[in-house]
Scaffold this active site. Sequence first.
Site, PDB file in Angstrom:
ATOM      1  N   GLU A   1      -4.974  19.853 -62.606  1.00  0.00           N
ATOM      2  CA  GLU A   1      -5.072  20.592 -61.292  1.00  0.00           C
ATOM      3  C   GLU A   1      -6.220  20.370 -60.495  1.00  0.00           C
ATOM      4  O   GLU A   1      -7.656  19.935 -61.113  1.00  0.00           O
ATOM      5  CB  GLU A   1      -5.239  21.976 -61.773  1.00  0.00           C
ATOM      6  CG  GLU A   1      -5.475  23.238 -60.710  1.00  0.00           C
ATOM      7  CD  GLU A   1      -5.568  24.569 -61.288  1.00  0.00           C
ATOM      8  OE1 GLU A   1      -5.337  25.532 -60.581  1.00  0.00           O
ATOM      9  OE2 GLU A   1      -5.564  24.800 -62.704  1.00  0.00           O
TER      10      GLU A   1
ATOM     11  N   LYS B   1       0.497  26.428 -55.183  1.00  0.00           N
ATOM     12  CA  LYS B   1       0.311  27.307 -56.333  1.00  0.00           C
ATOM     13  C   LYS B   1       0.670  28.783 -55.804  1.00  0.00           C
ATOM     14  O   LYS B   1       0.219  29.192 -55.149  1.00  0.00           O
ATOM     15  CB  LYS B   1      -1.030  27.141 -57.078  1.00  0.00           C
ATOM     16  CG  LYS B   1      -1.111  27.974 -58.379  1.00  0.00           C
ATOM     17  CD  LYS B   1      -2.701  27.827 -58.809  1.00  0.00           C
ATOM     18  CE  LYS B   1      -3.061  28.313 -60.029  1.00  0.00           C
ATOM     19  NZ  LYS B   1      -4.220  28.104 -60.475  1.00  0.00           N
TER      20      LYS B   1
ATOM     21  N   CYS C   1      -0.807  25.327 -63.423  1.00  0.00           N
ATOM     22  CA  CYS C   1      -1.505  26.344 -64.176  1.00  0.00           C
ATOM     23  C   CYS C   1      -1.091  27.689 -64.489  1.00  0.00           C
ATOM     24  O   CYS C   1      -0.263  28.050 -65.166  1.00  0.00           O
ATOM     25  CB  CYS C   1      -2.983  26.339 -63.726  1.00  0.00           C
ATOM     26  SG  CYS C   1      -4.204  26.676 -65.166  1.00  0.00           S
TER      27      CYS C   1
END
Length: 325
Positions: free
Chosen positions: A44, A110, A149
């Site tokens: 990430e 994200k 994540c």
Amino acid sequence: MTVVRVALAQLNPTVGDLDGNVAKLIDAYEKAESAGCDLVAFPELAITGYPPEDLVLKPGFVADNRAALERFAAHTGDCAAVVGFVDADRDLYNAAAMCANGGVVGTYHKRLLPNYAVFDEARTFTPGGDDEPVALYVIAGAKVGISICEDIWSPFGPLATQAAGGAELSVNINGSPYHWEKDAGRERMVATRAQDAHTPIVYVNQIGGQDELVFDGGSFVVDAEGALVARAPQFVEDLMIVDVPIPAIYRHRLLDPRGKHTDADLPLVHISDRSRRPEGPLATPAIANPLASDDELYQALVLGTRDYCRKNGFTDVVIGLSGGI
């Protein structure tokens, strides 16, 4: 059966060191490409280092981070690469770029931004919206979904949506901080997501110390039944290469009926229809043994202290009994 050769690039980036981070990415990419990999996944925000905090509030830094991504993408060939970076439009996004054949072929934002404990991503980033188009990438003939994540922690999150839309392999890139014995819980959670979605999952995490945080790596792959296929060691940089078989996946997956998922196929971006891996048996996966509790804590302290000194340019330090540096 389709097999995708994947490299998990468990690296130690430095926040703000765009040139140094890109050099690390290119070096790992070239090794993965030489090994016949179809896909390499980086952590990430690997371009900027994680967490970049207030650096992303500087327009010049965000522009430089995008230029750094383009420099990396220009080095890509037939082997695709998933790379974390900061994307900017009207807002700032924690993003992942799919790079191949010399350019960026797609971007993912994200969806789920952590804002608890050591995380404050909602302060600097905007979550990707449900109205944003999400694509799957055809790599070595398999449909690949990407997420970042926290996205994988929700049973109703992007992974489930992508699986319902036809994903056959999921890649999740992470900057997941260490805490004592976190690795076992992380693996159990990802195994459950794989069982729910009926897709193998590639989970790549960074290592290193950054300010008050330590990242332990421990990247791994689980199959569509949630069984562990490969695991990288903790607290060291590693390029783990795994041949991931892609099983037949049926339209009606065992998704939780309470979730709001569509059965409509997601749009596809074609990168490669055949695997680049050499003919022959599958590579023997590496499964690193987890560290004992005391060893794990010791390695975290050593890595955190070493990187604190190295990344701040300290040449001499004194560690007192109080723990101060």
